[in-house]
Write a protein that holds these residues in place. Structure first.
Motif, short mmCIF file in Angstrom:
data_model
loop_
_atom_site.label_atom_id
_atom_site.label_comp_id
_atom_site.label_asym_id
_atom_site.label_seq_id
_atom_site.Cartn_x
_atom_site.Cartn_y
_atom_site.Cartn_z
N PHE A 130 48.86 48.67 36.59
CA PHE A 130 47.97 48.68 35.68
C PHE A 130 47.66 50.11 35.57
CE2 PHE A 130 46.46 47.66 40.04
CZ PHE A 130 45.70 48.78 40.39
N GLU A 131 46.84 50.29 34.67
CA GLU A 131 46.47 51.63 34.01
C GLU A 131 45.81 52.64 35.38
OE1 GLU A 131 43.91 54.34 30.98
OE2 GLU A 131 43.93 52.04 30.73
N GLY A 132 46.60 53.49 35.70
CA GLY A 132 46.04 54.41 36.86
C GLY A 132 46.38 53.97 38.14
N TRP A 133 47.27 52.87 38.46
CA TRP A 133 47.44 52.41 39.70
C TRP A 133 47.92 53.26 40.62
CZ3 TRP A 133 52.17 52.42 42.31
CH2 TRP A 133 53.44 52.99 41.43
N GLU A 134 48.69 54.42 40.51
CA GLU A 134 49.07 55.13 41.66
C GLU A 134 47.75 55.96 42.04
OE1 GLU A 134 53.22 57.11 40.64
OE2 GLU A 134 52.13 57.16 38.82
N THR A 184 48.62 35.42 43.46
CA THR A 184 49.79 35.42 43.26
C THR A 184 50.30 36.72 42.45
OG1 THR A 184 49.79 33.98 41.31
CG2 THR A 184 50.08 33.04 43.49
N ASN A 185 49.67 36.87 41.17
CA ASN A 185 50.05 37.87 40.38
C ASN A 185 51.62 37.79 39.86
OD1 ASN A 185 49.51 40.31 38.94
ND2 ASN A 185 50.77 41.49 40.14
N ARG A 210 47.46 36.34 37.03
CA ARG A 210 48.03 37.73 37.07
C ARG A 210 46.98 38.74 36.67
NH1 ARG A 210 53.78 37.38 33.86
NH2 ARG A 210 54.11 39.43 35.08
N ILE A 211 47.15 39.97 37.04
CA ILE A 211 46.22 41.18 37.04
C ILE A 211 46.39 41.56 35.53
CG2 ILE A 211 45.51 43.31 37.67
CD1 ILE A 211 46.49 42.56 40.47
N THR A 212 45.39 41.78 34.92
CA THR A 212 45.44 42.58 33.44
C THR A 212 44.86 44.04 33.77
OG1 THR A 212 43.17 41.65 32.84
CG2 THR A 212 45.15 40.38 32.11
N GLU A 213 43.56 43.98 34.35
CA GLU A 213 43.01 45.55 34.62
C GLU A 213 42.12 45.40 35.60
OE1 GLU A 213 40.17 46.49 31.69
OE2 GLU A 213 40.14 44.52 30.74
N VAL A 214 41.95 46.59 36.34
CA VAL A 214 40.91 46.67 37.18
C VAL A 214 39.71 47.37 36.86
CG1 VAL A 214 42.87 46.58 39.00
CG2 VAL A 214 42.04 48.67 38.21
N THR A 226 41.64 39.18 35.65
CA THR A 226 42.86 38.45 35.52
C THR A 226 43.06 37.89 34.19
OG1 THR A 226 42.08 36.25 35.96
CG2 THR A 226 42.60 37.72 37.89
N ARG A 227 44.16 37.46 33.74
CA ARG A 227 44.43 36.93 32.41
C ARG A 227 43.74 35.84 32.08
NH1 ARG A 227 51.14 37.08 31.35
NH2 ARG A 227 51.42 39.47 31.45
N ARG A 228 43.34 34.98 33.11
CA ARG A 228 42.43 33.69 32.89
C ARG A 228 40.88 33.94 32.66
NH1 ARG A 228 44.55 30.34 37.76
NH2 ARG A 228 42.23 29.71 37.36
#
Length: 316
Positions: A130-134, A184-185, A210-214, A226-228
């Motif tokens: 996701f954006e900036g995950w590192e 589950t992602n 699934r993850i969309t953003e944090v 999440t997507r939902r």
């Protein structure tokens, strides 16, 4: 007077050992080889597990823990004291050769030769992207309960993964906190009925999404979206989405792999190809620890040093 390793390499003459990988395993091996008075070239791209932000609390001698990036810096400083060792910042993409004729490694437009070869290329972790995950890795996004479980006692933990391995990690983390959920992602949910029953008995909910953003700042996660449309608050995320061993060079050399896909070695870190050694996370599916990597690097270097002796100096 001995010719420096850099000059000998540029002249096309082989050094004693090329070490591919500049993490704890590679640096440990290089220091040992340098102290055996061997000419060593270490190839380090500056990327790997030990370049993230985590602090290692399991390494003996550092009561407050030590950031792995600092451990790398100390290792490089220690190695720099030996004029017969040099670190080269190239990505090695090809390797060939044998114990009789020597080995050649190549990067874009360059090649180097050595009498022996030590692979410490590590693994590629499959973190959620996701954006900036590192920026979160090692601060609030982890992959190892052995390394980071203790610091997360009593906290709200989200385990990310869609297999029994992820379910097992969630169960283990439940021994440290009763605030565990599993996401589950993934498109698929491969958690077996047996593990699903265990999760249910432990009160660990499974979210198939699934993850969309944090949400988070300064490397500290506070929520996953999440997507939902779910918002999952958390203090820490443990990613159990697997890792792929970096075996490209090993395959080119014909090195044998274990059924797990990792490089197969014996107790001295010898591979199936004479003159080729492997150390660190590359060699085992489990036990990916800095302490183990340093040990394996030392063991591999000692075996390589013995291989390099002329026959009259060997006991066998």
């Amino acid at each position: 007077m001995a010719t420096p390793a850099s000059t000998r390499s540029e002249a096309g003459q082989p050094v004693d050992t090329i070490v591919v990988g500049g993490g704890p395993a590679g640096l440990s091996a290089a220091i040992y080889l340098a102290r055996y008075n061997r000419e060593v070239l270490v190839f380090d791209t500056g990327h790997g597990r030990s370049t993230h932000h985590q602090t290692n609390h399991n390494y003996l001698g550092f009561p407050s823990g030590i950031p792995t990036v600092d451990l790398r810096k100390l290792g490089l400083e220690q190695l720099s004291r030996y004029p017969n060792a040099r670190v080269v910042h190239h990505l090695i993409t090809q390797a060939e050769g044998n114990a009789v004729e020597g080995f050649t490694v190549r990067s874009q437009g360059h090649s180097w030769q050595a009498r022996s070869l030590l692979l410490a290329t590590g693994v590629l972790d499959h973190f959620p992207h996701f954006e900036g995950w590192e920026s979160y890795v090692g601060r609030s996004m982890f992959w190892c309960i052995t390394c980071d479980g203790y610091e997360n006692r009593g906290r709200s933990i989200l385990v990310v993964g869609h297999t029994d391995a992820a379910a097992g990690e969630a169960m283990q983390l439940h021994s440290l906190t009763d605030r565990v959920r599993l996401l589950t992602n993934s498109r698929s949910d491969e958690i077996s009925p047996k593990f699903r029953r265990r999760l249910e008995r432990a009160g660990i909910p499974v979210v198939h999404d699934r993850i969309t953003e944090v949400e988070g700042e300064d490397g500290l996660l506070s929520a996953v979206l999440t997507r939902r449309g779910l918002r999952l608050d958390l203090d820490a995320l443990f990613s159990i989405q697997g890792a792929t061993p970096e075996t490209g060079l090993a395959r080119q050399l014909g090195v044998g792999l274990a059924p797990s896909g990792y490089v197969q070695v014996d107790s001295e870190q010898k591979t199936s190809v004479p003159g080729v050694y492997a150390a660190g996370d590359l060699t085992a599916l489990h036990s990916h620890q800095v302490t183990a990597a340093v040990h394996e690097g030392a063991q591999a270097a000692s075996a390589a040093n013995y291989f390099l002796y002329p026959p009259e100096l060997k006991a066998d």
